[in-house]
Design a protein around this motif. Structure first.
Motif, PDB file in Angstrom:
ATOM      1  N   VAL A   2     -27.878  -4.106  50.688  1.00  0.00           N
ATOM      2  CA  VAL A   2     -27.725  -3.300  49.330  1.00  0.00           C
ATOM      3  C   VAL A   2     -28.217  -4.285  48.310  1.00  0.00           C
ATOM      4  O   VAL A   2     -28.098  -5.613  48.430  1.00  0.00           O
ATOM      5  CB  VAL A   2     -26.017  -3.486  49.243  1.00  0.00           C
ATOM      6  N   GLN A   3     -28.881  -3.555  47.433  1.00  0.00           N
ATOM      7  CA  GLN A   3     -29.151  -4.225  46.327  1.00  0.00           C
ATOM      8  C   GLN A   3     -28.322  -3.631  44.901  1.00  0.00           C
ATOM      9  O   GLN A   3     -28.166  -2.795  44.887  1.00  0.00           O
ATOM     10  CB  GLN A   3     -30.562  -3.913  46.124  1.00  0.00           C
ATOM     11  N   LEU A   4     -28.457  -4.784  44.042  1.00  0.00           N
ATOM     12  CA  LEU A   4     -27.570  -4.418  42.850  1.00  0.00           C
ATOM     13  C   LEU A   4     -28.591  -4.834  41.653  1.00  0.00           C
ATOM     14  O   LEU A   4     -29.254  -5.762  41.672  1.00  0.00           O
ATOM     15  CB  LEU A   4     -26.343  -5.640  42.792  1.00  0.00           C
ATOM     16  N   LEU A   5     -28.556  -3.756  40.838  1.00  0.00           N
ATOM     17  CA  LEU A   5     -29.311  -3.874  39.543  1.00  0.00           C
ATOM     18  C   LEU A   5     -28.568  -3.802  38.352  1.00  0.00           C
ATOM     19  O   LEU A   5     -28.178  -2.829  38.127  1.00  0.00           O
ATOM     20  CB  LEU A   5     -30.360  -2.788  39.739  1.00  0.00           C
ATOM     21  N   GLU A   6     -28.225  -4.874  37.504  1.00  0.00           N
ATOM     22  CA  GLU A   6     -27.597  -5.062  36.465  1.00  0.00           C
ATOM     23  C   GLU A   6     -28.600  -4.799  35.237  1.00  0.00           C
ATOM     24  O   GLU A   6     -29.509  -5.338  34.971  1.00  0.00           O
ATOM     25  CB  GLU A   6     -26.842  -6.360  36.315  1.00  0.00           C
ATOM     26  N   THR A  90     -20.385 -15.015  25.871  1.00  0.00           N
ATOM     27  CA  THR A  90     -21.992 -15.294  26.266  1.00  0.00           C
ATOM     28  C   THR A  90     -21.801 -15.882  27.791  1.00  0.00           C
ATOM     29  O   THR A  90     -21.416 -16.785  28.086  1.00  0.00           O
ATOM     30  CB  THR A  90     -22.496 -16.438  25.269  1.00  0.00           C
ATOM     31  N   ALA A  91     -22.781 -15.314  28.461  1.00  0.00           N
ATOM     32  CA  ALA A  91     -22.864 -15.586  29.855  1.00  0.00           C
ATOM     33  C   ALA A  91     -23.824 -14.620  30.613  1.00  0.00           C
ATOM     34  O   ALA A  91     -24.483 -13.657  29.916  1.00  0.00           O
ATOM     35  CB  ALA A  91     -21.670 -15.434  30.658  1.00  0.00           C
ATOM     36  N   VAL A  92     -24.182 -14.929  31.791  1.00  0.00           N
ATOM     37  CA  VAL A  92     -25.040 -13.952  32.433  1.00  0.00           C
ATOM     38  C   VAL A  92     -23.781 -13.055  33.175  1.00  0.00           C
ATOM     39  O   VAL A  92     -23.086 -13.800  34.097  1.00  0.00           O
ATOM     40  CB  VAL A  92     -26.076 -14.654  33.380  1.00  0.00           C
ATOM     41  N   TYR A  93     -24.084 -11.710  33.148  1.00  0.00           N
ATOM     42  CA  TYR A  93     -23.144 -10.868  33.829  1.00  0.00           C
ATOM     43  C   TYR A  93     -23.541 -10.250  34.978  1.00  0.00           C
ATOM     44  O   TYR A  93     -24.836  -9.696  35.146  1.00  0.00           O
ATOM     45  CB  TYR A  93     -22.715  -9.760  32.906  1.00  0.00           C
ATOM     46  N   TYR A  94     -22.708 -10.274  35.993  1.00  0.00           N
ATOM     47  CA  TYR A  94     -23.093  -9.777  37.293  1.00  0.00           C
ATOM     48  C   TYR A  94     -22.231  -8.842  37.957  1.00  0.00           C
ATOM     49  O   TYR A  94     -21.031  -8.923  37.658  1.00  0.00           O
ATOM     50  CB  TYR A  94     -23.300 -10.960  38.452  1.00  0.00           C
ATOM     51  N   CYS A  95     -22.657  -7.840  38.797  1.00  0.00           N
ATOM     52  CA  CYS A  95     -21.774  -7.036  39.339  1.00  0.00           C
ATOM     53  C   CYS A  95     -21.789  -7.546  40.920  1.00  0.00           C
ATOM     54  O   CYS A  95     -22.797  -7.965  41.531  1.00  0.00           O
ATOM     55  CB  CYS A  95     -21.784  -5.614  39.291  1.00  0.00           C
ATOM     56  N   ASN A  96     -20.591  -7.261  41.778  1.00  0.00           N
ATOM     57  CA  ASN A  96     -20.623  -7.318  43.047  1.00  0.00           C
ATOM     58  C   ASN A  96     -19.332  -6.667  43.721  1.00  0.00           C
ATOM     59  O   ASN A  96     -18.673  -6.028  42.818  1.00  0.00           O
ATOM     60  CB  ASN A  96     -20.557  -8.673  43.403  1.00  0.00           C
ATOM     61  N   THR A  97     -19.414  -6.535  44.702  1.00  0.00           N
ATOM     62  CA  THR A  97     -17.863  -5.896  45.574  1.00  0.00           C
ATOM     63  C   THR A  97     -16.753  -6.878  44.913  1.00  0.00           C
ATOM     64  O   THR A  97     -17.029  -8.173  44.676  1.00  0.00           O
ATOM     65  CB  THR A  97     -18.098  -5.903  46.980  1.00  0.00           C
TER      66      THR A  97
END
Length: 114
Positions: A2-6, A90-97
């Motif tokens: 699976v690939q995630l693209l934010e 302020t941060a880098v935001y990611y998604c995941n399960t």
């Protein structure tokens, strides 16, 4: 795999809003609990919001009342609406399960500054 693209990050002034999107490849998205995470410089990655397959949501205390997580299963996409942004967001935001079981994407940078 699976690939995630934010996407959707950027520079915003305090009090402003942004809406982040995360598209996940694969066919199991609709039955997978998802989450948004963030990592600020020098800090551990933390979960800020989660959403179950059925649409129930939960939030970290630091963002409760300001952030809203949602999902569109037809588009394999999870969103994070962020309002009343503060410099501490302020941060880098990611998604995941919810279990952080997918390989992390590149994330999207959110910078809150005047």
């Amino acid at each position: 795999q699976v690939q995630l693209l934010e996407s959707g990050g950027g520079l915003v002034q305090p009090g402003g809003s942004l809406k982040l999107s995360c598209v996940a490849s694969g066919t199991l998205f609709r039955i997978t609990a998802m989450g948004w995470y963030r990592q600020a410089p020098g800090k551990e990655r933390e979960r800020v919001a989660g959403i179950t397959a059925g649409g129930n949501t939960n939030y970290a205390d630091s963002v409760k009342g300001r952030f809203t997580i949602s999902r569109d299963n037809a588009k394999n996409t999870v969103y994070l609406q962020m309002n009343s942004l503060e410099p501490k967001d302020t941060a880098v935001y990611y998604c995941n399960t919810a279990a952080m079981s997918y390989r992390w994407g590149q994330g999207t940078q959110v910078t809150v500054s005047s």
